[in-house]
Design a protein around this motif. Structure first.
Motif, short mmCIF file in Angstrom:
data_model
loop_
_atom_site.label_atom_id
_atom_site.label_comp_id
_atom_site.label_asym_id
_atom_site.label_seq_id
_atom_site.Cartn_x
_atom_site.Cartn_y
_atom_site.Cartn_z
N PHE A 196 4.71 -0.06 -7.53
CA PHE A 196 3.76 -0.56 -7.04
C PHE A 196 2.53 0.70 -6.81
O PHE A 196 1.48 0.43 -6.27
CB PHE A 196 3.78 -1.36 -5.79
N GLU A 197 2.74 1.71 -7.26
CA GLU A 197 1.94 2.88 -6.78
C GLU A 197 0.54 2.75 -7.22
O GLU A 197 -0.42 3.14 -6.52
CB GLU A 197 2.44 4.11 -7.63
N PRO A 255 -1.79 14.74 3.91
CA PRO A 255 -1.10 15.50 2.76
C PRO A 255 0.27 14.90 2.26
O PRO A 255 0.62 15.09 1.38
CB PRO A 255 -1.37 16.96 2.86
N GLU A 256 0.99 14.47 3.30
CA GLU A 256 2.30 13.98 3.28
C GLU A 256 2.71 12.79 2.27
O GLU A 256 3.48 12.53 1.83
CB GLU A 256 2.94 13.74 4.47
N CYS A 257 1.46 11.98 2.40
CA CYS A 257 1.52 10.73 1.56
C CYS A 257 1.25 10.91 0.22
O CYS A 257 0.23 11.26 -0.30
CB CYS A 257 0.56 9.57 2.24
N PRO A 258 2.31 10.44 -0.54
CA PRO A 258 2.15 10.83 -2.11
C PRO A 258 1.26 9.84 -2.85
O PRO A 258 0.72 9.90 -3.85
CB PRO A 258 3.65 10.46 -2.53
N VAL A 259 0.81 8.81 -2.09
CA VAL A 259 -0.32 7.73 -2.54
C VAL A 259 -1.63 7.71 -2.01
O VAL A 259 -2.28 6.92 -2.06
CB VAL A 259 0.51 6.32 -2.70
N ASP A 260 -1.67 8.79 -1.05
CA ASP A 260 -2.97 8.97 -0.48
C ASP A 260 -3.28 7.69 0.43
O ASP A 260 -4.69 7.56 0.41
CB ASP A 260 -3.99 9.23 -1.42
N LYS A 314 -3.57 -4.95 -2.55
CA LYS A 314 -2.08 -5.43 -2.26
C LYS A 314 -2.14 -6.23 -0.98
O LYS A 314 -1.59 -7.18 -0.85
CB LYS A 314 -1.17 -4.07 -2.20
N PHE A 315 -3.33 -5.84 0.09
CA PHE A 315 -3.01 -6.47 1.28
C PHE A 315 -3.40 -8.24 0.94
O PHE A 315 -2.69 -8.94 1.63
CB PHE A 315 -4.11 -6.09 2.10
N GLU A 316 -4.38 -8.26 0.06
CA GLU A 316 -4.87 -9.60 -0.22
C GLU A 316 -3.77 -10.40 -1.00
O GLU A 316 -3.57 -11.50 -0.76
CB GLU A 316 -6.00 -9.60 -0.98
N VAL A 357 -5.92 5.79 9.66
CA VAL A 357 -5.28 4.50 9.54
C VAL A 357 -4.64 4.44 8.29
O VAL A 357 -4.90 5.21 7.20
CB VAL A 357 -6.48 3.36 9.59
N VAL A 358 -3.40 3.68 8.04
CA VAL A 358 -2.90 3.62 6.89
C VAL A 358 -3.61 2.38 6.07
O VAL A 358 -3.97 1.29 6.76
CB VAL A 358 -1.41 3.21 7.25
N THR A 359 -3.68 2.75 4.75
CA THR A 359 -4.67 1.70 3.83
C THR A 359 -3.83 1.23 2.99
O THR A 359 -2.37 1.30 2.55
CB THR A 359 -5.84 2.15 3.34
N ASP A 360 -4.30 0.43 1.90
CA ASP A 360 -3.81 -0.50 0.99
C ASP A 360 -2.53 -0.01 -0.05
O ASP A 360 -1.63 -0.52 -0.09
CB ASP A 360 -4.85 -1.06 -0.01
N PRO A 361 -2.94 1.39 -0.41
CA PRO A 361 -1.67 2.10 -1.36
C PRO A 361 -0.71 2.12 -0.63
O PRO A 361 0.81 2.11 -1.50
CB PRO A 361 -2.36 3.46 -1.34
N CYS A 362 -0.39 2.11 0.59
CA CYS A 362 1.06 2.02 1.33
C CYS A 362 1.96 0.79 1.10
O CYS A 362 3.27 1.05 1.06
CB CYS A 362 0.80 2.23 2.93
N ILE A 363 1.23 -0.21 0.88
CA ILE A 363 1.94 -1.63 0.86
C ILE A 363 2.89 -1.73 -0.23
O ILE A 363 2.33 -1.30 -1.39
CB ILE A 363 0.82 -2.68 0.76
N LYS A 364 3.94 -1.98 -0.05
CA LYS A 364 5.05 -2.17 -0.96
C LYS A 364 5.55 -0.87 -1.49
O LYS A 364 6.41 -0.79 -2.42
CB LYS A 364 4.82 -3.08 -2.20
N CYS A 365 5.11 0.28 -1.13
CA CYS A 365 5.41 1.70 -1.61
C CYS A 365 6.13 2.40 -0.51
O CYS A 365 7.37 2.76 -0.40
CB CYS A 365 4.27 2.40 -1.78
#
Ligand code: SF4
Length: 104
Positions: free
Chosen positions: A92-93, A47-52, A98-100, A3-11
């Motif tokens: 935003f990294e 491992p592709e995601c720079p913000v894990d 961020k979801f909230e 699943v994609v989680t909070d660090p993705c938001i706005k990044c």
């Protein structure tokens, strides 16, 4: 599933999208999600995601992100190629919760 989680938001760097063998990413304005019903658990995107931001479902202890990924998969368009991240992604990294802040 993953699943994609909070660090993705706005990044939304989107490096994950190009490697997924089953094209199960969906794109919102500032966030991506994985379709949990289609993900084959290969882990290649992690491992592709720079913000894990991509986590296995078993690290999502309360099911919060599984529910969010399922919810937005139903309404956002499928994406099969990496697009251009937001111009201010880097700002935003390190932000948390961020979801909230941005989705409620
Ligand atoms: Fe796609 Fe594999 Fe990532 Fe699931 S774990 S989203 S199948 S790349």
């Amino acid at each position: 599933t993953y699943v994609v989680t909070d660090p993705c938001i706005k990044c939304k760097f989107m490096d994950c999208v190009d490697v997924c063998p089953v094209d199960c990413f969906y794109e919102g304005e500032n966030f991506l999600v994985i379709d949990p019903a289609v993900c084959i658990d290969c882990g290649i995107c992690v491992p592709e995601c720079p913000v894990d931001a991509i986590k296995p479902e078993d690290k999502d202890t309360d099911g919060k992100w599984l529910a969010i990924n399922t919810q937005f998969t139903a309404v956002w368009p499928n994406i099969t190629r990496k697009g251009t991240p937001p111009a201010d992604s880097a700002d935003f990294e390190r932000e948390t919760g961020k979801f909230e802040k941005y989705f409620s």
